[in-house]
Scaffold this motif. Structure first.
Motif, PDB file in Angstrom:
ATOM      1  N   HIS A  25      48.460  36.784  37.823  1.00 12.37           N
ATOM      2  CA  HIS A  25      48.240  38.165  37.569  1.00 12.37           C
ATOM      3  C   HIS A  25      49.401  39.278  37.827  1.00 12.37           C
ATOM      4  CE1 HIS A  25      48.830  38.474  42.126  1.00 12.37           C
ATOM      5  NE2 HIS A  25      48.841  39.941  41.970  1.00 12.37           N
ATOM      6  N   ARG A 124      40.051  41.766  29.928  1.00 16.01           N
ATOM      7  CA  ARG A 124      41.441  41.759  30.323  1.00 16.01           C
ATOM      8  C   ARG A 124      41.709  43.106  30.196  1.00 16.01           C
ATOM      9  NH1 ARG A 124      44.838  37.063  28.701  1.00 16.01           N
ATOM     10  NH2 ARG A 124      44.206  36.305  30.751  1.00 16.01           N
ATOM     11  N   ILE A 156      46.519  42.191  34.329  1.00 17.77           N
ATOM     12  CA  ILE A 156      47.740  41.399  34.294  1.00 17.77           C
ATOM     13  C   ILE A 156      48.754  42.643  34.456  1.00 17.77           C
ATOM     14  CG2 ILE A 156      49.341  39.909  33.141  1.00 17.77           C
ATOM     15  CD1 ILE A 156      46.672  38.712  33.984  1.00 17.77           C
TER      16      ILE A 156
END
Length: 327
Positions: A25, A124, A156
């Motif tokens: 991450h 995401r 991320i």
């Protein structure tokens, strides 16, 4: 910088991680300034979001087609799952000029509304911080650390660092390190030709030398006729400038206020030029070169900070260079 030249191993490692079952991450892209870390982070972020939206891998490594909806939204600053933190201009009407000294806690906390919901376009989202070195300590750094310790769903983090050793150990420990190295001369030249298609070979060669493995650093000298400055410095080192003619010419050229950008480039270039010369010296000559390097490295910042007379400073810098001449 739009070029992704160099650091093939680091990019291959990230591509492999992207293709794996679970992507870590938080990533720390660490290395010298100007080698393309941030450009790669932005390209990788776009690729990750495009693939997440499509539900599968695109062809190639990191390129995203110009007509892809993800690319269009990011380039328009409208993608709901992409954020980039960087120092903001003090004057909103002059973007890129007179930037704030740091990324304050308010900017970091500005991510919280996005984190309060699930990603919008896919599973995401990506946050790029350019650079993590600029995040204000301790408040902003600690606020970011909370998100690294308990990452929001699907997020991320790509953190850019030019000095990873100065970061909070707790931030470094939450990230997977991806190291970027200075580029080869050929890779720097490739990046420069992409950014400066009208530059001639002589200018590119001079910029490559000045960049010392950093296309970003080299571009800072673009358009300043660095090749001529290098030629003048080489002449001083070769002959010692016994009649002061070269130094006088440089002082006259670089002294006027209109020449300030070239003057600053000269001040920045002299220490690096001396460092290269020092590599070929031994014994007393090497000691003299190292002493000259130290003097030049101190004089440049001092001259700018105290607004010393430009012509006198250039003349003094020329004198430092002259000490390297073979006698």
């Amino acid at each position: 910088m739009t070029s992704l030249a160099g650091n093939a191993a680091a990019k291959a490692a990230f591509r492999a991680a992207m293709s794996g079952a679970q992507l870590h991450h938080a990533w720390l892209f660490a290395g010298p300034e100007g080698v393309g870390k941030a450009s790669f982070a932005r390209q990788a972020a776009m690729r990750m979001l495009a693939e997440a939206a499509d539900g599968g891998e695109l062809a190639g490594d990191f390129a995203v087609p110009a007509d892809h909806s993800t690319r269009r939204m990011i380039e328009a600053g409208a993608h709901p799952d992409y954020r980039e933190l960087a120092r903001l201009p003090k004057d909103a009407d002059k973007p890129g000029e007179n930037l704030a000294r740091s990324i304050p806690i308010a900017q970091v906390r500005g991510l919280n509304p996005m984190f309060a919901t699930k990603p919008s376009m896919s599973s995401r989202r990506v946050v790029v911080i350019d650079s993590i070195d600029d995040v204000e300590r301790p408040g902003a750094a600690n606020a970011l650390l909370k998100n690294l310790e308990e990452p929001p769903q699907g997020t991320i983090f790509l953190l850019i660092s030019h000095s990873p050793g100065r970061l909070l150990p707790t931030i470094r420990s939450r990230c997977r390190l991806l190291r970027f190295d200075p580029l080869s001369d050929s890779d720097v030249a490739t990046a420069l030709r992409a950014e400066l298609p009208e530059a001639n070979a002589t200018e590119i060669d001079a910029l490559v030398r000045a960049g010392a493995g950093s296309p970003g650093k080299a571009l800072g000298f673009a358009g300043l006729d660095l090749a001529t400055l290098d030629s003048e410095m080489s002449a001083i080192v070769a002959r010692g400038d016994p009649d002061n003619s070269i130094r006088a010419r440089l002082a006259k050229t670089l002294g006027p206020k209109a020449a300030q950008p070239r003057y600053e480039a000269f001040l920045a270039r002299v220490p690096a030029f001396i460092a290269v010369e020092a590599r070929a010296k031994q014994g007393r000559a090497l000691a003299d070169a190292l002493n000259a390097y130290e003097q030049a490295a101190q004089l440049g910042p001092l001259a700018l900070a105290q607004s010393l007379d430009a012509q006198a400073t250039v003349f003094e810098m020329g004198g430092i260079l002259a000490r390297l001449a073979t006698r």
